[in-house]
Design an enzyme around this catalytic site. Structure first.
Site, PDB file in Angstrom:
ATOM      1  N   ARG A  93      -6.333  20.728  13.493  1.00  0.00           N
ATOM      2  CA  ARG A  93      -5.525  19.513  13.475  1.00  0.00           C
ATOM      3  C   ARG A  93      -5.973  18.544  12.393  1.00  0.00           C
ATOM      4  O   ARG A  93      -5.140  17.929  11.706  1.00  0.00           O
ATOM      5  CB  ARG A  93      -5.566  18.841  14.852  1.00  0.00           C
ATOM      6  CG  ARG A  93      -4.844  17.524  14.960  1.00  0.00           C
ATOM      7  CD  ARG A  93      -3.462  17.516  14.316  1.00  0.00           C
ATOM      8  NE  ARG A  93      -2.633  18.634  14.742  1.00  0.00           N
ATOM      9  CZ  ARG A  93      -1.581  19.063  14.076  1.00  0.00           C
ATOM     10  NH1 ARG A  93      -1.223  18.487  12.941  1.00  0.00           N
ATOM     11  NH2 ARG A  93      -0.882  20.094  14.526  1.00  0.00           N
ATOM     12  N   LYS A 132      -1.195  -0.653  -1.224  1.00  0.00           N
ATOM     13  CA  LYS A 132      -0.765  -0.517   0.177  1.00  0.00           C
ATOM     14  C   LYS A 132      -1.072   0.896   0.670  1.00  0.00           C
ATOM     15  O   LYS A 132      -0.178   1.711   0.924  1.00  0.00           O
ATOM     16  CB  LYS A 132       0.716  -0.854   0.303  1.00  0.00           C
ATOM     17  CG  LYS A 132       1.020  -2.299  -0.064  1.00  0.00           C
ATOM     18  CD  LYS A 132       2.504  -2.586  -0.073  1.00  0.00           C
ATOM     19  CE  LYS A 132       2.782  -4.019  -0.516  1.00  0.00           C
ATOM     20  NZ  LYS A 132       4.221  -4.311  -0.612  1.00  0.00           N
ATOM     21  N   LYS A 164      -0.616 -13.605  -8.813  1.00  0.00           N
ATOM     22  CA  LYS A 164       0.510 -13.612  -7.885  1.00  0.00           C
ATOM     23  C   LYS A 164       0.883 -15.034  -7.472  1.00  0.00           C
ATOM     24  O   LYS A 164       0.239 -16.001  -7.896  1.00  0.00           O
ATOM     25  CB  LYS A 164       0.170 -12.750  -6.658  1.00  0.00           C
ATOM     26  CG  LYS A 164      -0.107 -11.289  -7.033  1.00  0.00           C
ATOM     27  CD  LYS A 164      -0.602 -10.478  -5.859  1.00  0.00           C
ATOM     28  CE  LYS A 164       0.494 -10.197  -4.863  1.00  0.00           C
ATOM     29  NZ  LYS A 164       1.476  -9.225  -5.393  1.00  0.00           N
ATOM     30  N   GLU A 198       2.955 -11.972 -11.873  1.00  0.00           N
ATOM     31  CA  GLU A 198       4.115 -11.743 -11.011  1.00  0.00           C
ATOM     32  C   GLU A 198       5.112 -12.876 -11.180  1.00  0.00           C
ATOM     33  O   GLU A 198       4.746 -14.054 -11.112  1.00  0.00           O
ATOM     34  CB  GLU A 198       3.656 -11.659  -9.554  1.00  0.00           C
ATOM     35  CG  GLU A 198       4.785 -11.478  -8.560  1.00  0.00           C
ATOM     36  CD  GLU A 198       4.284 -11.561  -7.133  1.00  0.00           C
ATOM     37  OE1 GLU A 198       4.051 -10.499  -6.533  1.00  0.00           O
ATOM     38  OE2 GLU A 198       4.111 -12.696  -6.631  1.00  0.00           O
ATOM     39  N   ASP A 219       9.548  -9.345  -9.643  1.00  0.00           N
ATOM     40  CA  ASP A 219       9.492  -9.153  -8.197  1.00  0.00           C
ATOM     41  C   ASP A 219      10.829  -9.452  -7.530  1.00  0.00           C
ATOM     42  O   ASP A 219      11.375 -10.545  -7.672  1.00  0.00           O
ATOM     43  CB  ASP A 219       8.403 -10.060  -7.605  1.00  0.00           C
ATOM     44  CG  ASP A 219       8.071  -9.699  -6.174  1.00  0.00           C
ATOM     45  OD1 ASP A 219       8.050  -8.504  -5.856  1.00  0.00           O
ATOM     46  OD2 ASP A 219       7.820 -10.625  -5.381  1.00  0.00           O
TER      47      ASP A 219
END
Length: 284
Positions: A93, A132, A164, A198, A219
């Site tokens: 597994r 991510k 950002k 960004e 973005d």
């Protein structure tokens, strides 16, 4: 990799081991397991599968019939595992979980890259991953992206400056030109690192292009606005499309002329590629 596999096996086997196999399977029993792809896709995860079975028993022999990055057809045998039956079942597994996850990422990356080529055959944008990723699996998941024909964005917070909206909000109290000031500070502090800004609006794009970062991230812009943004940049920086981009949107975005398309879904929500391990007892 060894520590990751050790932790995964410990999670599955606990302190007792495989209770079912220990009760039912003789210690002397031997088998051959065939790992079979149940779907078409791109193979990835061979090194982790080999390490899983190595830790389950040094008497196990693993033979791969494909390499990472190779395309698979449904029903294709990708590897065989031979040795003590208990050891094969102990690792089954965990090995399949790694294989399903990484091959799913590689398969989605290949589909995204194909969509980019379809949208812009002459100058297809590169497909990028993001941060991510699954904690502790980032290096392996980024390898899977490369296996599918994508490219890696920054590995972490340490190897690139990405300015950002929250960074700009923090600087807004200090200056009337937070984008320009952010780029200047980044260049002074980290002269050897690439800098990206960004942008959510065309006004931000104008300010960013004037500051001359290496990359401008567009973005959540629909393709018509993105095309206008790219015209504003006019080659002063590379452009990257981002913001919840799905496979179905990639061809239209590619037609804007953007240089890169980052797809968080590559690593945060790919469909697993289905594999099975079919066991056949060896003759006594």
């Amino acid at each position: 990799m060894r520590q990751l596999v050790r932790a995964a096996l410990r999670e599955d086997l606990g302190g007792r081991g495989d209770a079912t196999s220990l009760a039912l399977i003789r210690p002397s029993a031997r088998s051959q397991g065939r790992i079979v792809a149940r779907q078409e896709g791109v193979f990835c995860g061979g090194a982790l599968v080999r390490e899983v079975f190595r830790q389950c028993g040094r008497a196990l022999r693993v033979t791969f019939h494909v390499r990472d990055g190779r395309r698979l057809r449904a029903g294709q045998c990708v590897a065989t595992v031979e040795g003590p039956t208990r050891a094969i079942l102990a690792g089954e597994r965990v090995a399949l979980n790694f294989l399903k996850r990484l091959s799913g990422i590689a398969t989605l990356a290949a589909r995204c890259a194909a969509a980019a080529r379809k949208g812009n055959p002459r100058r297809p944008p590169a497909i990028l991953d993001t941060r991510k990723t699954t904690p502790t699996l980032r290096a392996f998941e980024k390898h899977a992206v490369r296996c599918g024909g994508g490219r890696n964005h920054r590995a972490g917070l340490f190897d690139m400056v990405l300015i950002k909206d929250n960074h700009l909000a923090a600087l807004a109290r200090e200056t009337t030109d937070p984008i320009g000031e952010a780029v200047r500070r980044a260049r002074r502090r980290w002269p050897r690192l690439e800098v990206e800004v960004e942008c959510d609006t065309l006004d931000q794009v104008r300010r960013a292009a004037a500051a001359r970062p290496d990359f401008i991230l567009l973005d959540n812009m629909p393709p018509p606005r993105m095309k206008r943004a790219i015209a504003i940049v006019n080659g002063r920086a590379k452009t990257e499309a981002s913001g919840g981009i799905t496979l179905s949107e990639i061809s239209a975005i590619a037609r804007t002329g953007v240089d890169f398309i980052s797809v968080g879904a590559l690593t945060h929500s790919p469909a697993a590629l289905d594999f099975s391990l079919d066991l056949q007892p060896s003759p006594p």
